[in-house]
Design a protein around this motif. Structure first.
Motif, PDB file in Angstrom:
ATOM      1  N   GLY A 294      11.650  -7.749   9.082  1.00 12.03           N
ATOM      2  CA  GLY A 294      11.910  -8.950   9.878  1.00 12.03           C
ATOM      3  C   GLY A 294      12.029  -8.679  11.364  1.00 12.03           C
ATOM      4  N   GLY A 295      12.690  -7.556  11.736  1.00 17.13           N
ATOM      5  CA  GLY A 295      12.922  -7.274  13.143  1.00 17.13           C
ATOM      6  C   GLY A 295      11.762  -6.588  13.842  1.00 17.13           C
ATOM      7  N   LEU A 296      11.207  -5.555  13.189  1.00 13.13           N
ATOM      8  CA  LEU A 296      10.139  -4.773  13.813  1.00 13.13           C
ATOM      9  C   LEU A 296       8.749  -5.202  13.380  1.00 13.13           C
ATOM     10  N   GLY A 297       8.673  -6.034  12.334  1.00 12.70           N
ATOM     11  CA  GLY A 297       7.364  -6.478  11.867  1.00 12.70           C
ATOM     12  C   GLY A 297       6.572  -5.380  11.176  1.00 12.70           C
ATOM     13  N   LYS A 298       7.273  -4.393  10.595  1.00 13.06           N
ATOM     14  CA  LYS A 298       6.621  -3.290   9.900  1.00 13.06           C
ATOM     15  C   LYS A 298       7.033  -3.283   8.433  1.00 13.06           C
ATOM     16  N   SER A 299       6.238  -2.595   7.611  1.00 16.74           N
ATOM     17  CA  SER A 299       6.583  -2.458   6.196  1.00 16.74           C
ATOM     18  C   SER A 299       7.537  -1.296   6.020  1.00 16.74           C
ATOM     19  N   VAL A 300       8.192  -1.214   4.857  1.00 14.50           N
ATOM     20  CA  VAL A 300       9.124  -0.120   4.596  1.00 14.50           C
ATOM     21  C   VAL A 300       8.395   1.201   4.413  1.00 14.50           C
ATOM     22  N   THR A 301       7.069   1.182   4.339  1.00 13.65           N
ATOM     23  CA  THR A 301       6.296   2.430   4.300  1.00 13.65           C
ATOM     24  C   THR A 301       5.951   2.919   5.705  1.00 13.65           C
ATOM     25  N   PHE A 302       6.388   2.153   6.729  1.00 11.83           N
ATOM     26  CA  PHE A 302       6.080   2.490   8.120  1.00 11.83           C
ATOM     27  C   PHE A 302       4.575   2.685   8.308  1.00 11.83           C
ATOM     28  N   THR A 303       3.829   1.654   7.947  1.00  9.78           N
ATOM     29  CA  THR A 303       2.359   1.654   8.048  1.00  9.78           C
ATOM     30  C   THR A 303       1.763   2.842   7.292  1.00  9.78           C
ATOM     31  N   GLY A 304       2.286   3.065   6.097  1.00 14.69           N
ATOM     32  CA  GLY A 304       1.725   4.091   5.221  1.00 14.69           C
ATOM     33  C   GLY A 304       2.236   5.495   5.456  1.00 14.69           C
ATOM     34  N   ARG A 305       3.176   5.665   6.375  1.00 12.86           N
ATOM     35  CA  ARG A 305       3.654   7.013   6.671  1.00 12.86           C
ATOM     36  C   ARG A 305       4.398   7.646   5.504  1.00 12.86           C
ATOM     37  N   THR A 306       5.126   6.862   4.739  1.00 14.04           N
ATOM     38  CA  THR A 306       5.880   7.444   3.615  1.00 14.04           C
ATOM     39  C   THR A 306       4.945   8.068   2.585  1.00 14.04           C
ATOM     40  N   PHE A 307       3.716   7.558   2.478  1.00 13.85           N
ATOM     41  CA  PHE A 307       2.760   8.141   1.527  1.00 13.85           C
ATOM     42  C   PHE A 307       2.361   9.551   1.951  1.00 13.85           C
ATOM     43  N   VAL A 308       2.119   9.726   3.248  1.00 17.87           N
ATOM     44  CA  VAL A 308       1.717  11.056   3.723  1.00 17.87           C
ATOM     45  C   VAL A 308       2.919  12.008   3.709  1.00 17.87           C
ATOM     46  N   TRP A 309       4.129  11.503   3.947  1.00 18.45           N
ATOM     47  CA  TRP A 309       5.311  12.366   3.852  1.00 18.45           C
ATOM     48  C   TRP A 309       5.458  12.924   2.437  1.00 18.45           C
ATOM     49  N   ASP A 310       5.393  12.035   1.460  1.00 14.21           N
ATOM     50  CA  ASP A 310       5.499  12.484   0.064  1.00 14.21           C
ATOM     51  C   ASP A 310       4.339  13.408  -0.297  1.00 14.21           C
ATOM     52  N   GLY A 311       3.150  13.088   0.222  1.00 17.87           N
ATOM     53  CA  GLY A 311       1.979  13.897  -0.085  1.00 17.87           C
ATOM     54  C   GLY A 311       2.095  15.303   0.474  1.00 17.87           C
ATOM     55  N   VAL A 312       2.585  15.426   1.718  1.00 21.23           N
ATOM     56  CA  VAL A 312       2.742  16.748   2.330  1.00 21.23           C
ATOM     57  C   VAL A 312       3.725  17.598   1.536  1.00 21.23           C
ATOM     58  N   LEU A 313       4.832  17.007   1.123  1.00 22.41           N
ATOM     59  CA  LEU A 313       5.799  17.757   0.326  1.00 22.41           C
ATOM     60  C   LEU A 313       5.215  18.191  -1.014  1.00 22.41           C
ATOM     61  N   SER A 314       4.335  17.375  -1.583  1.00 19.95           N
ATOM     62  CA  SER A 314       3.765  17.693  -2.908  1.00 19.95           C
ATOM     63  C   SER A 314       2.761  18.835  -2.854  1.00 19.95           C
ATOM     64  N   ILE A 315       2.124  19.069  -1.703  1.00 22.61           N
ATOM     65  CA  ILE A 315       1.109  20.124  -1.636  1.00 22.61           C
ATOM     66  C   ILE A 315       1.665  21.452  -1.132  1.00 22.61           C
TER      67      ILE A 315
END
Length: 428
Positions: A294-315
């Motif tokens: 509501g405030g920043l107009g972004k998703s809780v994934t921060f424009t998909g950043r959480t996917f790459v964070w989880d991906g980096v940890l997995s590799i």
């Protein structure tokens, strides 16, 4: 007589105009009306500016004109790195901080060799572009720290200030960016998130130069700050806007000497590590969804950043945990059916590039800089550096900080206390 009078009047008018510019810029290197400003050595300002500008490539210009622009900047960056290295070897005192920065660059190259071998040649070019700024920035500040810190601040401010003005003109003319063949529209300096790499150095160096003039905030500093907000608001980079708001809050806090005991290098580093843990591992953003969405107009994934964070940890398997992948995974991180060109988080990018060894070495730089800032926390100029470094750490929650602006201020944070610039700080 009339001609002589006209010439004298014209000369006086020219001096008045130049003096007006001088007063606005607070220029120390030119004093037409003998205001007796403390002098900076123009030769060193020019030298430092020439060495720095290849590291600030306006990517939008490259896309708009020709790839040859990028090749030219690459050659100039290589030449500048060599010159800075030679200056450091023959003219600078060696210390742990600069040697660790050099070791990080060597580690990243060695890790790239281990993972890439005789593969893609452009990966090695990318490795140089990613990690030479860290080495070059620290070595240059290490050389300038004793006698030429003021000149270095002027050079950084001039280079980033001019580019920031050009980028603002681009943003005002094309708020949605210019479609030039890249994946996303670009501005003069590049992606909208890159603007912060011009804004923070120009404002930060201006504020540090203000302290040498016994003042807290000049018209010049305010102008650079307004220019920065214009860029971030018109293109709406949420990360940059939040970072600038944090920067203003920190600058306001360090105006009070008592507050500097709490707002210091160690407290900012601790806050950054805590925020990283909460975002990357605890996923606290899911609890803050109303504010983020509501405030920043972004998703809780921060424009998909959480996917790459989880991906980096997995590799990060056992074969790569120690020294990482080097630059071999740049533009090759594919998670959730999307191609990422970096880890979009400072610590995670160091981890995937240099493994745990890279994290330890870079962590040592962070800790040494934070301790230096804490040791000199009662000086106002140190408070300004805390605000800039803290702002970069906020950006580092969402970006990889593989630019020259971040290591420049990390090195300034470490060396500032023993520099000539710090000694000129008369602000209480």
């Amino acid at each position: 007589m009339t001609i002589d009078l006209m010439l004298r009047s014209a000369r006086e008018a020219a001096y008045r105009v130049l003096d007006t510019v001088v007063v606005w810029l607070e220029v120390d290197v030119f004093d037409p009306l003998n205001r007796r400003f403390p002098q900076a050595d123009w030769k060193y300002v020019t030298l430092f500016a020439l060495l720095l500008f290849p590291f600030f490539e306006p990517e939008g210009l490259r896309y708009a004109i020709s790839p040859a622009v990028g090749k030219l900047y690459l050659v100039l960056r290589l030449a500048a790195t060599v010159v800075i290295g030679l200056i450091y070897v023959f003219c600078a005192r060696k210390d742990r901080f600069s040697l660790i920065a050099f070791a990080i660059a060597v580690l990243m190259f060695a890790s790239t060799v281990v993972n890439e071998g005789n593969g893609r040649a452009w990966i090695y070019t990318q490795c140089f572009c990613d990690w030479s700024p860290l080495m070059a920035a620290v070595l240059l500040v290490a050389y300038a720290r004793k006698e030429h810190m003021i000149e270095l601040l002027w050079a950084i401010m001039i280079v980033t200030g001019v580019l920031s003005v050009c980028n603002t003109i681009s943003v005002m003319g094309w708020p949605d960016g210019i479609a030039v063949g890249s994946r996303e529209p670009t501005n003069f300096f590049g992606h909208k998130n890159a603007s912060i790499d011009l804004i923070l150095p120009s404002v930060g160096c201006s504020l540090l130069l203000d302290t040498s003039r016994k003042r807290r905030f000049s018209v010049r500093s305010a102008t650079f700050l307004v220019i920065g907000f214009v860029q971030c608001v018109l293109t709406y980079s949420a990360t940059s806007v939040v970072a600038l708001v944090v920067f203003l809050a920190l600058v306001a806090a360090v105006q009070f000497q008592r507050a500097r005991s709490f707002v210091n290098g160690l407290s900012c580093l601790a806050a950054y590590l805590l925020a990283t843990a909460l975002l990357v591992w605890v996923k606290v953003q899911e609890l803050l969804a109303p504010l983020i969405v509501g405030g920043l107009g972004k998703s809780v994934t921060f424009t998909g950043r959480t996917f790459v964070w989880d991906g980096v940890l997995s590799i990060m398997d056992s074969s790569h945990l120690l020294v990482g992948y080097g630059a071999s995974l740049r533009f090759g991180l594919v998670f959730n059916d999307y191609l990422y060109n970096n880890a979009h988080n400072f610590i995670l990018h160091v981890l995937v590039s240099g493994g745990l060894l890279g994290v330890v070495l870079y962590g040592a730089l962070l800790l040494m800089a934070a301790v230096a800032l804490y040791r000199h926390r009662h000086k106002y100029s140190t408070g300004v550096l805390v605000a800039v470094v803290g702002c970069f750490l906020v950006v580092g929650l969402m970006e990889s900080l593989i630019t020259v602006s971040w290591p420049l201020f990390l090195a300034l944070a470490y060396y500032w206390g023993s520099s000539k610039g710090s000694m000129l700080d008369d602000c209480s």
